[in-house]
Design a protein around this motif. Structure first.
Motif, mmCIF file in Angstrom:
data_model
loop_
_atom_site.group_PDB
_atom_site.id
_atom_site.type_symbol
_atom_site.label_atom_id
_atom_site.label_comp_id
_atom_site.label_asym_id
_atom_site.label_seq_id
_atom_site.Cartn_x
_atom_site.Cartn_y
_atom_site.Cartn_z
ATOM 1 N N LEU A 57 0.713 -1.211 0.040
ATOM 2 C CA LEU A 57 0.017 -0.186 -0.099
ATOM 3 C C LEU A 57 0.844 1.213 -0.035
ATOM 4 N N GLU A 58 1.790 1.210 0.778
ATOM 5 C CA GLU A 58 2.800 2.350 0.982
ATOM 6 C C GLU A 58 3.417 2.540 -0.608
ATOM 7 N N LEU A 59 3.908 1.697 -1.233
ATOM 8 C CA LEU A 59 4.409 1.673 -2.464
ATOM 9 C C LEU A 59 3.188 2.361 -3.680
ATOM 10 N N LEU A 60 1.926 1.714 -3.550
ATOM 11 C CA LEU A 60 0.841 2.215 -4.522
ATOM 12 C C LEU A 60 0.656 3.635 -4.129
ATOM 13 N N ASP A 61 0.551 4.099 -3.062
ATOM 14 C CA ASP A 61 0.429 5.478 -2.536
ATOM 15 C C ASP A 61 1.349 6.459 -3.121
ATOM 16 N N ALA A 62 2.713 5.841 -3.032
ATOM 17 C CA ALA A 62 3.859 6.660 -3.759
ATOM 18 C C ALA A 62 3.544 6.723 -5.313
ATOM 19 N N LEU A 63 3.057 5.947 -5.792
ATOM 20 C CA LEU A 63 3.003 5.936 -7.017
ATOM 21 C C LEU A 63 1.686 6.912 -7.556
ATOM 22 N N VAL A 64 0.541 6.739 -6.988
ATOM 23 C CA VAL A 64 -0.731 7.454 -7.043
ATOM 24 C C VAL A 64 -0.307 9.013 -6.542
ATOM 25 N N GLN A 65 0.516 9.298 -5.534
ATOM 26 C CA GLN A 65 0.820 10.754 -5.584
ATOM 27 C C GLN A 65 1.899 11.117 -6.507
ATOM 28 N N SER A 66 2.574 10.478 -7.216
ATOM 29 C CA SER A 66 3.493 10.769 -8.310
ATOM 30 C C SER A 66 2.489 11.311 -9.379
ATOM 31 N N ILE A 67 1.737 10.348 -9.768
ATOM 32 C CA ILE A 67 0.793 10.957 -10.688
ATOM 33 C C ILE A 67 0.060 12.109 -10.695
#
Length: 196
Positions: A57-67
């Motif tokens: 989840l932490e990794l996916l959150d970082a990806l969503v924030q970067s988008i």
């Protein structure tokens, strides 16, 4: 944007083990096709996960924030090993919205074996994203339609990047840039500077 009405939301769950450039391309593409996109990290009952759900989840959150797209939101409350549970939660969260459950073409053959598959297909549209290496099969699409599936093939070109390849080789070129600090910090998947 596509013809998707404003009352439609695309739902994309992923094991995110780890998220890849393919996931990034898919989320970015969905934001161009749909007015709203929800994603979450989940446990897949047919997979053995390498790191814990909260770490994924932490990794996916970082990806969503970067988008950084206002159409895209991380909604972890939708997470469940079972798609039918996720769709039920989505119906409760967004009553009246047209739910569009997004899957890659690599999952099409599995869907008839999912828990309550016909019920699931009756509660949402199924948006299929062709993935390199997994061509759509007419017989599989016909089977989904026979279960009540309302299918939509999305015109998105998604690379065939697989999380399993990254886990086995720690291939840095397939990792979204936004994830690298977390992978290095926690040494997820044996990721160190100079991988690839």
């Amino acid at each position: 944007m596509s013809d998707s009405p404003t009352d439609t939301i695309a739902l994309l769950g992923t094991s995110a083990d780890p998220p890849t450039r393919g996931h990034q391309a898919l989320l970015e593409g969905l934001c161009k096709q749909f007015p709203r996109v929800a994603t979450w990290a989940s446990d897949n009952p047919s997979k053995q996960h390498v790191i814990e759900l909260n770490q994924r989840l932490e990794l996916l959150d970082a990806l969503v924030q970067s988008i950084n797209n206002p159409r895209l939101e991380l909604v972890q409350e939708l997470s469940s090993p079972f798609a039918i549970t996720t769709v039920t939660r989505a119906e409760q969260r967004w009553p009246g919205l047209d739910l569009c459950f997004v899957v890659g073409s690599d999952l099409i053959s599995q869907i008839p074996r999912w828990k309550d598959a016909s019920t699931l297909l009756g509660h949402c549209r199924l948006a299929i994203v062709p993935r390199q290496g997994w061509p759509l099969q007419d017989a599989e699409l016909k089977r989904l339609r026979s279960l009540g599936g309302r299918l939509e093939i999305l015109p998105l070109g998604i690379p065939g990047t697989a999380s399993s390849e990254i886990r086995s080789r720690a291939a840095a070129s397939q990792i979204p840039d936004a994830l690298e600090p977390l992978l290095l910090k926690h040494n997820f998947y044996g990721f160190t500077r100079g991988n690839d």
